[in-house]
Design a protein around this motif. Structure first.
Motif, PDB file in Angstrom:
ATOM      1  N   LEU A  60      -4.616 -27.935  17.848  1.00  0.00           N
ATOM      2  CA  LEU A  60      -5.664 -27.031  18.319  1.00  0.00           C
ATOM      3  C   LEU A  60      -6.777 -27.844  18.963  1.00  0.00           C
ATOM      4  CD1 LEU A  60      -6.971 -24.202  18.419  1.00  0.00           C
ATOM      5  CD2 LEU A  60      -7.912 -24.680  16.136  1.00  0.00           C
ATOM      6  N   VAL A  61      -7.113 -27.480  20.186  1.00  0.00           N
ATOM      7  CA  VAL A  61      -8.198 -28.147  20.911  1.00  0.00           C
ATOM      8  C   VAL A  61      -9.298 -27.136  21.135  1.00  0.00           C
ATOM      9  CG1 VAL A  61      -8.871 -29.353  23.030  1.00  0.00           C
ATOM     10  CG2 VAL A  61      -6.598 -29.728  22.036  1.00  0.00           C
ATOM     11  N   THR A  62     -10.508 -27.487  20.787  1.00  0.00           N
ATOM     12  CA  THR A  62     -11.651 -26.611  20.953  1.00  0.00           C
ATOM     13  C   THR A  62     -12.621 -27.225  21.965  1.00  0.00           C
ATOM     14  OG1 THR A  62     -11.420 -25.850  18.683  1.00  0.00           O
ATOM     15  CG2 THR A  62     -13.532 -25.424  19.782  1.00  0.00           C
ATOM     16  N   ARG A  63     -13.051 -26.463  22.889  1.00  0.00           N
ATOM     17  CA  ARG A  63     -14.008 -26.937  23.892  1.00  0.00           C
ATOM     18  C   ARG A  63     -15.325 -26.159  23.783  1.00  0.00           C
ATOM     19  NH1 ARG A  63     -11.085 -30.675  24.124  1.00  0.00           N
ATOM     20  NH2 ARG A  63      -9.874 -31.428  25.895  1.00  0.00           N
TER      21      ARG A  63
END
Length: 462
Positions: free
Chosen positions: A459-462
């Motif tokens: 999971l990548v959060t920006r």
């Protein structure tokens, strides 16, 4: 009505005598030995109840069916942990939970506590599961008694369930053969002239509950006979729809989703049930089960409001043999072109044995008849990618739906490398693109437990 033909069992002194109500008799079948895996139940019951007559309804506790069919799992060192694991394996959706109690839907379609997993009336190192197909068990027992005694009886397989909004448990029918499970009174009128608009009577459940009056949970009498209900038995006829007719379809179930907590848990469990199965039993997969899985598959999202999914069930043995032969030959030719020697090619080809051995084979195909045409390569590539994503979602739905019914599967990409050959063998349109093969069948063994995965690494959060 209710005349006894042949010698009934001797009345037992403590409540085991035949219960009579309106000409109906309920007769226990005592004297059965302890049932072990592989036992011939028909022979055991025929020996204990040679007095059976045409039109009797034999009610058999599911536990002895499970024992005879080997639906038992070892408890190991921690019986409770093994029981919880067995419940997980039998569950397709969680309907409700409270504390340690779970009401779940099983792959049979039954909604009941603990998926029917039971530790009573079995050795302390053993856990009993429900029969895999209680209707099939009932059919086999009916045929066996016909062969042994020359009688045509109805057979019910019973199990104990709790009931919504009611205290206490009661026995219901989870398998049936030769007994009409439902009596539909809709369209008729009662004695006062009122139209019966919704009345469908579950006669099979009523017979199962009645039989429990002389069986009991701890009396060692797992079989009873209900006599005097011949009108509900199809003497000389076929086995009928079975107890499957009693299972309410999801679309008509007002409480199918249960609580919000159970919905969330059930959704996660449905996905994790899907495993790549590589060893199958010889049990055939019903075409209806494949059709139901396809119905679930085509609920996936797709671009432009299209329906790009096609699933080709290769049911013909001849077609399947030709298809897999040309695929194998094409794969071997590719490997030789890549420089592999014959020993290495043989090892790799063996991976495709699964497609030959599985009871059923399904080829998903992507139909691009709804795709838009673009003049530039960038948009054309993106258009194709959108449809491929939709195809992947459809295939995943298909695999999960099979798993929810206790049916294993394994997706293999093989057909994508020889699409023209596959289209030719299966006589498919040119704009259908085979997207792998799915081996389908009942797992020969339980898959190893899947360790939980931490999604944070993906999971990548920006």
């Amino acid at each position: 009505m209710g005349d006894v033909v042949g010698p009934p069992p001797s009345p037992a002194p403590n409540g085991g005598a035949a219960a009579r109500a309106g000409g109906v008799q309920i007769l226990p079948v005592p004297g059965l030995p302890e049932v072990t895996p592989g036992a011939d139940l028909a022979a055991l019951i025929a020996a204990a109840a040679p007095w059976l007559v045409d039109g009797d309804v034999l009610v058999v506790t599911s536990k002895i069916i499970s024992k005879a069919e080997g639906m038992l799992v070892p408890a190991g060192d921690d019986r409770e942990a093994a029981r919880e694991a067995a419940i997980d394996a039998e569950t397709t959706a969680v309907v409700a939970t409270r504390g340690r109690t779970r009401i779940v839907r099983t792959y049979h379609g039954l909604v009941l506590a603990s998926a029917g997993v039971d530790t009573s009336n079995v050795d302390q190192d053993t856990i009993a599961l429900l029969p895999r197909d209680s209707d099939a068990s009932a059919r086999a027992l009916r045929a066996g008694l016909r062969d042994s005694l020359g009688v045509d009886v109805g057979v019910l397989v019973s199990d104990t369930m709790g009931r919504p909004w009611r205290v206490g448990v009661a026995d219901v029918a989870i398998g049936a053969a030769g007994v009409r499970p439902l009596r539909d009174l809709r369209g008729q009128r009662d004695g006062h002239g009122n139209d019966l608009a919704m009345t469908v009577v579950a006669d099979a459940d009523q017979l199962a509950a009645a039989a429990e009056l002389v069986k009991g949970k701890s009396g060692g009498v797992p079989v009873a006979v209900v006599r005097g209900v011949r009108k509900l038995v199809d003497v000389g006829g076929d086995d009928g729809p079975g107890a499957a007719a009693l299972v309410r379809v999801l679309d008509e179930d007002m409480f199918a989703l249960g609580t919000a907590e159970a919905r969330a848990l059930g959704h996660r469990e449905a996905v994790t049930l899907r495993r790549s199965i590589r060893h199958f039993t010889s049990q055939e997969v019903a075409p209806d089960a494949i059709a139901r899985a396809v119905a679930s598959a085509v609920t996936a999202p797709a671009p432009h409001h299209t329906t790009p999914w096609r699933f080709v069930h290769v049911a013909s043995d001849d077609v399947r043999k030709r298809l897999l032969t040309v695929m194998r030959d094409a794969w071997a030719a590719d490997l030789r072109g890549d420089g592999f020697d014959e020993a290495a090619i043989a090892r790799r080809l063996k991976r495709g044995d699964l497609l030959w051995e599985a009871p059923a084979l399904v080829v998903p195909a992507l139909a691009l008849d709804g795709a838009h045409t673009y003049p530039d390569a960038r948009r054309a590539t993106s258009e194709r990618a959108m449809f491929q994503v939709a195809m992947g979602a459809g295939v995943q739905n298909f695999l999960v739906a099979l798993a929810a019914e206790g049916i294993g599967s394994c997706w293999i990409s093989s057909t994508m490398f020889c699409a023209d050959l596959v289209r030719a063998e299966l006589d498919l349109p040119d704009d259908w693109h085979p997207m792998g093969s799915v081996a389908v069948g009942y797992p020969a063994e339980d898959p190893r437990p899947r360790p939980p995965r931490d999604g944070s690494a993906f999971l990548v959060t920006r």
